[in-house]
Design an enzyme around this catalytic site. Structure first.
Site, PDB file in Angstrom:
ATOM      1  N   SER A 115       0.832  -1.199   0.000  1.00  0.00           N
ATOM      2  CA  SER A 115       0.000   0.000   0.000  1.00  0.00           C
ATOM      3  C   SER A 115       0.868   1.250   0.000  1.00  0.00           C
ATOM      4  O   SER A 115       1.980   1.254   0.549  1.00  0.00           O
ATOM      5  CB  SER A 115      -0.871  -0.013   1.260  1.00  0.00           C
ATOM      6  OG  SER A 115      -1.439   1.252   1.485  1.00  0.00           O
TER       7      SER A 115
ATOM      8  N   TYR B   3      -1.903  -1.545  10.986  1.00  0.00           N
ATOM      9  CA  TYR B   3      -2.206  -2.033   9.630  1.00  0.00           C
ATOM     10  C   TYR B   3      -1.080  -1.634   8.677  1.00  0.00           C
ATOM     11  O   TYR B   3      -0.525  -2.456   7.952  1.00  0.00           O
ATOM     12  CB  TYR B   3      -3.547  -1.453   9.154  1.00  0.00           C
ATOM     13  CG  TYR B   3      -3.663  -1.378   7.643  1.00  0.00           C
ATOM     14  CD1 TYR B   3      -3.956  -2.515   6.890  1.00  0.00           C
ATOM     15  CD2 TYR B   3      -3.441  -0.171   6.967  1.00  0.00           C
ATOM     16  CE1 TYR B   3      -4.018  -2.440   5.510  1.00  0.00           C
ATOM     17  CE2 TYR B   3      -3.516  -0.092   5.595  1.00  0.00           C
ATOM     18  CZ  TYR B   3      -3.805  -1.224   4.874  1.00  0.00           C
ATOM     19  OH  TYR B   3      -3.854  -1.157   3.498  1.00  0.00           O
TER      20      TYR B   3
ATOM     21  N   LYS C 143       2.025  -3.841   6.481  1.00  0.00           N
ATOM     22  CA  LYS C 143       2.387  -3.734   5.054  1.00  0.00           C
ATOM     23  C   LYS C 143       3.895  -3.575   4.917  1.00  0.00           C
ATOM     24  O   LYS C 143       4.535  -4.226   4.095  1.00  0.00           O
ATOM     25  CB  LYS C 143       1.664  -2.553   4.393  1.00  0.00           C
ATOM     26  CG  LYS C 143       0.160  -2.740   4.271  1.00  0.00           C
ATOM     27  CD  LYS C 143      -0.174  -3.858   3.304  1.00  0.00           C
ATOM     28  CE  LYS C 143      -1.652  -4.179   3.254  1.00  0.00           C
ATOM     29  NZ  LYS C 143      -1.966  -5.450   2.608  1.00  0.00           N
TER      30      LYS C 143
END
Ligand code: UD1
Length: 340
Positions: free
Chosen positions: A126, A151, A155
C-alpha cells in the site's frame, strides 16, 4: 500448459477482481479464503463473470498445516497474497489481531512455497508505506516512513519479510505492488467492495449515502493546504489495478524480472481532491447527495499521488478507465446490492 495462480483472500474486494482478470488472461486460479471478512457474494460473482466454478478452498492461512497441505495438493506458478485484515482504525485498537494474522498468514505462505520448491510471490502492499510524503509524486525510491497504524506497519513488515526471503532463498521471487486508493467495481456490477458495518473509505460511504443507507457524508477537513481545502488522493480504478497484477504475474512467470524483488506503484499519477471526486459522483449518478464538512479525521495525510512510470516501463501497465466510468461502476454495484 496453463499456469496456476493461488489467490489467498481471493473472495475479497481486490482479490475477486484480480481473479477475474487472471482467468480472462488464460490463467487457472485457486482461491483460498477463510471468509472472515466477506460473504460469498464476490465469489459467486466471479464464477458468474467467468462462466464456471473457480476452485475454492475455505481455509485460514494462519493454519500452517493447512497451507502446507494446499501446496502439496496443487502446483502453483505464482501466489498473489491478499489474506490480511485491512481496517486502519480497528488496527489501532486491536493491534495484536493485525500483527498475528497479517504476518503469520504471510510467513506460512512463504514457508509452504519454499518447501514446495519455490514460487513467484506477489504481495499486495500500500501507498501507506510512504506516510506523509515530502515530494510529489511519489516514486518507488521515495522514502518509506514510520507507519501511522499497525495495519500500515504490517504492510511495511511484509515487504521486508518478502525482501529478506527472496534474498536468502534463490527459489523465491517477489514483487510488491503499492496500491494508492482503489475504487469502483467490475463493469458487470457482479463484484465490488462489500464493507462490513459503517464504511471507512470514501467511495463506499458516498454510494451508501446516495442509496439512502447513510444520512449524510462527512467530508473530513476543508482547511488543508490544497486548492479546495480537501485532501488529495490518487484514486485508481479496481479493474485497472487488477490488470496490474496480471502484468506482474506474467513478468514473474516468464522470467523477465531484472531483480529478484521488485516494487511498483499502482496509481493513475493524477491527484484528485475529495471534493472533486464527490462532485464527479454527483454529476455521474444524478443523485442529490447529502454531505457536509466535518473536522479533519485523525491520521489523514494532506496529499499523496503516484508516479506510475516504472509500472508502465517494466510491467507495460497503465491506468486506463475514465473516472466517470469508475464512479458509475461503483454506483451500479451499490444499486445491484440494493436489488435496484
Ligand atoms: C486508507 C489507507 C490506505 C488503504 C486505503 C484503502 C492509511 C493511511 N490509509 O487510505 O492504506 O489502502 O484506505 O482504500 O492507512 N474521507 C471523507 N469522508 C469519509 C471517508 C473518507 O472525507 O467518509 C476522505 C478522507 O479524509 C481522505 C479521503 O477521503 O482524505 C480518502 O479516504 P479513504 O477512502 O479512507 O482512504 P485513505 O485514508 O486515503
Amino acid at each position: 500448459m496453463k499456469k496456476t495462480v493461488l489467490v489467498p483472500g481471493g473472495a475479497g474486494y481486490i482479490g475477486s477482481h484480480v481473479t477475474v482478470e487472471l482467468i480472462e488472461s488464460g490463467y487457472d486460479v485457486v482461491i483460498a479464503d477463510n471468509m472472515s471478512n466477506c460473504d460469498e457474494t464476490n465469489y459467486r460473482g466471479v464464477c458468474q463473470i467467468v462462466g464456471r466454478e473457480v476452485p475454492f478452498v475455505k481455509m485460514d492461512f494462519c493454519d500452517a498445516e493447512a497451507v502446507k497441505a494446499l501446496f502439496k495438493k496443487y502446483h502453483f506458478d505464482a501466489v498473489i497474497h491478499f489474506a490480511a485484515f485491512k481496517a486502519v482504525g480497528e488496527s489501532m485498537t486491536e493491534p495484536l489481531k493485525y500483527y498475528s494474522n497479517n504476518i503469520l498468514s504471510f510467513t506460512n505462505m512463504l514457508q509452504a512455497a519454499l518447501d514446495a520448491g519455490g514460487c513467484n510471490i506477489l504481495f499486495s502492499s500500500s501507498a501507506t508505506v510512504y506516510g506523509e510524503p515530502e515530494k510529489f509524486p511519489v516514486t518507488e525510491a521515495s522514502p518509506r516512513q514510520d507507519a501511522t497504524s499497525p495495519y500500515g506497519n504490517t504492510k511495511k513488515m511484509c515487504e521486508d519479510i518478502l525482501f529478506d526471503s527472496v534474498r536468502a532463498y534463490p527459489t523465491l521471487k517477489g514483487i510488491a505492488l503499492r496500491y494508492f486508493n482503489p475504487i469502483g467495481a467490475h463493469p458487470s456490477a457482479l463484484i465490488g467492495e462489500l464493507p462490513r458495518g459503517v464504511p471507512n473509505n470514501l467511495v463506499p460511504f458516498i454510494t451508501q449515502t446516495a442509496i439512502g443507507k447513510r444520512e449524510s457524508l462527512s467530508v473530513f477537513g476543508n482547511d488543508y493546504p490544497t486548492s479546495d481545502g480537501t485532501c488529495l488522493r490518487d484514486f485508481i480504478d479496481i479493474v485497472d489495478l487488477a490488470k496490474a497484477h496480471v502484468c506482474a504475474v506474467r513478468r514473474m512467470i516468464e522470467g523477465k524480472m531484472e531483480q529478484d524483488y521488485e516494487i511498483y506503484n499502482i496509481g493513475t499519477g493524477r491527484p484528485l481532491s475529495v471534493m472533486e471526486l464527490l462532485n464527479s459522483f454527483i454529476r455521474v449518478s444524478g443523485v442529490k447527495l447529502n454531505w457536509h464538512f466535518a473536522p479533519r479525521r485523525a491520521g489523514d495525510i494532506t496529499a499523496i499521488w503516484a508516479d506510475p512510470t516504472l509500472a508502465q516501463q517494466k510491467l507495460g501497465w497503465k491506468a486506463e478507465r475514465k473516472l466517470d466510468d469508475t464512479l458509475a461502476s461503483a454506483w451500479a454495484w451499490e444499486k445491484h446490492l440494493a436489488g435496484k
